[in-house]
Design an enzyme around this catalytic site. Structure first.
Site, mmCIF file in Angstrom:
data_model
loop_
_atom_site.group_PDB
_atom_site.id
_atom_site.type_symbol
_atom_site.label_atom_id
_atom_site.label_comp_id
_atom_site.label_asym_id
_atom_site.label_seq_id
_atom_site.Cartn_x
_atom_site.Cartn_y
_atom_site.Cartn_z
ATOM 1 C CB SER A 139 -0.968 -0.039 1.186
ATOM 2 O OG SER A 139 -1.929 0.981 1.109
ATOM 3 C CG ASP A 185 -2.689 4.179 -1.512
ATOM 4 O OD1 ASP A 185 -3.340 4.055 -2.567
ATOM 5 O OD2 ASP A 185 -2.824 3.407 -0.541
ATOM 6 C CG ASP A 202 -2.835 -0.404 -2.432
ATOM 7 O OD1 ASP A 202 -2.939 0.769 -2.016
ATOM 8 O OD2 ASP A 202 -3.470 -1.350 -1.955
ATOM 9 C CG ASP A 241 -6.153 0.851 -0.825
ATOM 10 O OD1 ASP A 241 -5.296 1.758 -0.700
ATOM 11 O OD2 ASP A 241 -6.197 -0.143 -0.073
#
Length: 446
Positions: A101, A240, A242, A244
């Protein structure tokens, strides 16, 4: 359920340190494949973000899944919510995301999605953990899993994102700056907004395996703020690593966080009669958000911090909108997990319908001063939050604020940190209390 490996958001840690090692990932792929195969024929989608270790772990998972007899469909670098969506559309048994993430490149982790594009049920995680302690076997040669690559994954997800807004949507004349954090959105996000008519300037979209989240994206907003001001853009969007989480910057350069975005989306849905139920926030949601929703007669409840808990609360109440101030926003009327691109599109739609700027739209939410201090500790079984002197101090501060503030101490689910949060009417007083509690936690941890 007591978990040995799984945390609140999958399995995460430093690359090369157990369990984020190739041998563990090989066994994890096998255990997951064996668990999913109990449901019959098994196909598993595997995607990743752009960090360099993703190649290594992708290969290890692929080998383990194949050894268990599970077919593997490789997606390459794709946003986490894209993997959830594609898992559903390909009718796969599960999806696996290789990502840490918003963390730096030397961390990595694994997230799982069910065939419905949601978090794995506890019983499936429990089954995988049990299999991790069993001897690894290999399916007979004729039953080994096959591996293939989905070459049009990005195009499929771009069309899905665009389908979340009316077909008549046209953002012509809207000037955007997008920061992709050198992460998983670097290909798809610019295309989504450009194909909807916006004029897009792109930052941090040249991943090299090491620069993901490095002074860019939703955890480092300075470059985006500067670009918005220099380019006289209408607003900036920061993702960010990733994809999400999303934060924004208004035309004045001010940061617009997840609480602001959640308010703007909820108000728009309510005005159009499409807000089914209420909104789920977290223990970290600003008190001002709760009060703003109260003024609008929108029900609001708090879940524990983490998208797993927000999703569980939404499912329990059959509501559709929830999120965190970190920018993780779930729009269940469009998708099954937090999706930064779709959340950003819902904000842009709300602004277009009201014909207002982001700076003006956020004025409907008057936030209470909130101070967050992170205190690092040694980790292990120690829980400073439960120490008697810390609990007593929290009660004393809460009483001193006379019902006009909140105190929240919690251990991070991904790092050895205690997060000390205090909010109230007076920022100077709030900061004093936060620093006092942080010092006490630090002394207890010493």
């Amino acid at each position: 359920m007591s978990r040995k490996y799984f945390g609140t958001d999958g399995i995460r840690g430093r690359v090369g340190e157990y369990p984020i090692t190739p041998d563990f990932m090989l066994k994890l792929g096998w255990a997951a494949g064996m668990a999913f195969r109990k449901m019959g024929a098994c196909r598993v989608l595997v995607g990743k973000d752009t960090r360099i270790s993703g190649y290594m772990f992708e290969s290890a998972l692929e080998a383990g899944l194949s050894a268990a007899g599970a077919d593997v469909l490789l997606l390459g670098p794709m946003p986490t919510p894209a993997i959830a969506y594609l898992t559903r559309t390909f009718h796969a048994e599960a999806g696996i995301v290789i990502s840490a993430s918003h963390n730096p490149h030397d961390d990595n982790g694994i997230k799982f999605f069910s065939g419905q594009g949601t978090k794995l049920p506890d019983e499936v995680e429990s089954m995988i953990e049990e299999l991790m302690d069993a001897p690894m076997t290999v399916a007979e040669s004729s039953k080994l899993g096959k591996v293939s690559r989905i070459n049009d994954a990005a195009g499929r997800y771009i069309e899905f994102c665009k389908s979340s807004v009316p077909t008549t949507t046209d953002f012509a004349g809207l000037k955007l700056v997008i920061d992709c954090a050198h992460g998983a959105t670097y290909k798809v996000a610019p295309n989504v907004f450009r194909e909807l008519g916006a004029q897009v300037t792109v930052l941090s979209a040249a991943p090299d395996g090491l620069n993901i989240n490095d002074n860019c994206g939703s955890t480092h907003m300075e470059a985006l703020q500067a670009a918005v001001l220099i380019g006289h853009a209408d607003l900036g969007i920061a993702f960010d690593g990733d994809g999400d989480r999303v934060l924004m910057v208004d035309h004045t350069g001010a940061i617009v966080d997840g609480d602001d975005l959640l308010f703007i989306i909820a108000r728009d849905l309510q005005e159009r009669g499409k807000l089914h139920g209420g909104v789920v926030g977290t223990l970290m949601s600003n008190l001002g958000l709760e009060l703003a929703f109260k003024d609008l007669s929108i029900p609001f409840v708090r879940a524990s911090v983490g998208d797993r808990y927000v999703m569980a609360e939404l499912k329990e109440r059959d509501w559709q909108l929830g999120g965190e101030n970190s920018g993780h926003i779930v729009c269940c009327h469009h998708t099954t997990t937090g999706d930064a691109i779709i959340a950003a599109l819902q904000v842009l739609l709300a602004l277009k319908r009201r014909d207002e700027t982001l700076a003006h739209a956020r004025q409907g939410l008057r936030k209470c001063p909130q101070v967050l201090v992170n205190v690092r500790f040694a980790g292990g079984d120690v829980n400073p939050v439960e120490h008697p002197s810390v609990k007593e101090a929290c009660e004393r501060v809460t009483q001193a604020m006379g019902g006009r503030g909140r105190v929240l101490l919690r251990k991070s689910g991904t790092e050895p940190l205690v997060r000390v949060m205090v909010e109230g009417d007076d920022e100077k007083v709030v900061r004093g209390y936060a620093d006092e509690l942080a010092r006490l936690v630090s002394e207890v941890c010493a």
